[in-house]
Design an enzyme around this catalytic site. Sequence first.
Site, PDB file in Angstrom:
ATOM      1  N   SER A   1     -54.369 -25.013  33.138  1.00 24.33           N
ATOM      2  CA  SER A   1     -54.293 -25.826  34.154  1.00 24.33           C
ATOM      3  C   SER A   1     -52.937 -26.166  34.533  1.00 24.33           C
ATOM      4  O   SER A   1     -52.387 -26.931  35.936  1.00 24.33           O
ATOM      5  CB  SER A   1     -54.849 -27.542  33.705  1.00 24.33           C
ATOM      6  OG  SER A   1     -56.115 -27.849  34.199  1.00 24.33           O
TER       7      SER A   1
ATOM      8  N   GLU B   1       0.690  -1.844   0.345  1.00 24.81           N
ATOM      9  CA  GLU B   1      -0.050   0.120  -0.268  1.00 24.81           C
ATOM     10  C   GLU B   1       0.943   1.232   0.201  1.00 24.81           C
ATOM     11  O   GLU B   1       0.556   2.096  -0.613  1.00 24.81           O
ATOM     12  CB  GLU B   1      -1.272   0.187   1.488  1.00 24.81           C
ATOM     13  CG  GLU B   1      -2.075  -0.802   1.455  1.00 24.81           C
ATOM     14  CD  GLU B   1      -3.244  -1.067   0.577  1.00 24.81           C
ATOM     15  OE1 GLU B   1      -2.851   0.647  -0.019  1.00 24.81           O
ATOM     16  OE2 GLU B   1      -3.858  -1.894  -0.184  1.00 24.81           O
TER      17      GLU B   1
END
Length: 818
Positions: free
Chosen positions: A384, A107
């Site tokens: 229940s 780079e």
Amino acid sequence: MSAASSAKPRTKPAVTRRRKTYRWFKALFLSAAIGAFFGMVGYLAIILNGYRLLAANLDKLNLSEATIVYDAEGREIAKLYGAEGNREIVSLNEIPELLRKTVIAVEDRRFYEHQGVDYWAIGRALYRDIVSRSLAEGGSTITQQVAKNIFIADPKKTFFRKATEASIALALERTKTKDEILELYFNRIYFGESAYGIEAASKLYFGKSVKSGELTVAEIAMLAGLPKNPNGYSPFRNPERAKERRAVVLSIMAEQGLITEEEKNRAMNEPFRLNDRVPAVQHPAYVDYAVDEVERLAGISEEELFRGGYRIYTALDPKVQNAVERVFANDALFPKKAASQTDSPESAMVVVRPSDGRIVAMVGGREYARKGLNRATVRRQPGSAFKPIAVYGPAIESGKWTPDSILEDVKRCFDDYCPENYNGKYLGNVTMRQALRDSINVPAVWLLDNLVRDAGGFGPVFRFIRNLGIELDEKNDRHLAIALGGLTSGVTPLEMAQAYGVFANQGVLVPAHAVLRVEDSRGRTVYTAAAKPKQVIRPSTAYWLTVMLQEAVVSGTGKKARMDRPVAGKTGTTQEPGKKGANRDIWFVGYTPQYAAAVWIGFDRPDALHSLTADSGQAAAVFSAAMRLALEGVPKGEFKRPPGVEEPSPSPSPSSSPTPSPTPSADNGAGGITLTAAYDAVRHAVRLMWTPSEQAALYRIFREGGSENGKPSPIAETSDVRWLDADVEDGAEYRYYVAALAEDGQTELGRSNPTSVRIPAGGRLPSPSASPKRTPAPPTASVGEGEPSATPPEENAAASPPALLPSVPAVSNKDGGT
């Protein structure tokens, strides 16, 4: 002629030429000076502009970082990040030297020589741009790339943008060291596939941290080549182009002396060994709940989490979570969508560890989408499954009732509330354990009525429920229908799992929680779970509820939840009003010695069209399938009787201590069978129940005692897991065990533990008189349970209640066989 007179006079053209030359040089000098002056001014302006932009945007140097969520074993299960993408920040010295040098070589070779702008590179790029008649060549240094990525939003390549980029780069070079700039670059640059920074990229593509030192030369080359065109060179999208780019970088590495030719050639031929692509968020319902918990308890907003680089450590057990998800992926275990229905049935399951309150697994739906409807935390009518919480638990806790207390089972009304049993049958008198085991509705309502009358209100019942972590509507839930699960707002699967976990944990509540601790990006702990254990009900109450709920699984409504280990639990069903055989919600809530769990199945928006024909046995089957997988290889364990808890003594009064109850043995037999036995005062018989053996085809029951002498002798054989021994004598004591037999009926596979029962001297207990009909206002919803076709009926349904108030869902509990 004199010398003076002989000299030639200067010609005019020569003078003119000299003057022009002088003027030209003067103009050139002045132009150069002016140009230098304006150049200096321009340069200073660029420098000052760079400092101004840098100073105004210093906060941008604080890069956002993804928050990582871990399971209980420390493995990453989710990354949370916002628009700036997936990033994990590392320091420069944690990045391998070869990777650092390779990126610089590719780079910006003169990185450590220039002052932010490489004029040679700019000149080269300018020449190429002129030749190509475009701004195609970049010429940007690493510093300029940092400036562009952090401070400049405009992606267009213009002269103004490049000038701004250069100005910021020059300012950066004067305020940051080279290593600081390089570290910013490695953490900020984009590497494709939503990965920002070298650490996130390394983990994404290779499943390795750059800190591990495990990256190969070929992998380093690929990572170094990505910033030029992250998506174009992505090995996931374009593997061939990625290999070509890798080859270019390897050549540069060899040219720069970073690797040898041999290393280059070997790396050239190395195949891609890419990491498996996994979703950014695994187990999304659990992760969503954990994030909500962090927001609620730690005070960290979701926005902060998405950029702050936090580390969230959760209680998720991957074995249990994967087991539940595997079961939820099995269509055969769930109700099918009918042709007339527009939506599919949904489901949720939560598993908690009662001993420490950890939520070890959570599934929020069969088709759960991230940040969607988490059905594990949505309120539903429990049917229940609420009976142990609202009725039988408070009754035992009061000290006036025990599992063998006699309850009334007679068709009747309590003022204007008239519950019914689902199968339409009424036995006159039943024990508490029988009423719970078979989910008979009327005895539950009758008992709650007695509790309320004795206490002068709902105070003790509500306090018991609240102690389990469930908050009721103090105003609208004061009615008898809560006995059958008729609640104003309902309960969540998480609340039900936590409540039943108290029964499993000898009455101790440890608040359910998913998050153990949270660390910030610097590793400092900013939150630690403070789930402190608290004794909320008596250990004896939890124990007797466990005994009865075990019976409900062994031979009652929860038989489909049976496993080859101790299981206690209860089913629950609510019925679609006005549509026979149609259910809104089906539940199973249960526990083993290790975990407590709740399963809910139903529709997100139930109505007459969107209802279930399945019963709650299907929820019990889901529970069993998931827990079998989750507990593979885990010792069976046992439900231990707390110290000091004794068998209740017999009594004919329903409001005092009743007859002995079965006691799960602390020592399973050789065949892994746990036998329980109890005297049934109503039938004047001994009821035997045992856990099933998967290999057994038949069971042989042995007994000794009473007027009989000698060794235990066989009294019966059955393929069931229960037996009623009615041939007993008053005052006698009997000792039983059960042998599991193979298909030939002779080969013994194993024996249960022995257990003893003493028969009261008084014989049968007299039937209690009917209770007074003083009762609170009737419920606002019709709830209860039952199954349309259970054999035998697994739960018994409630009757139609009075007119409904708008605040309560119009559902009926019809448990009686689920």
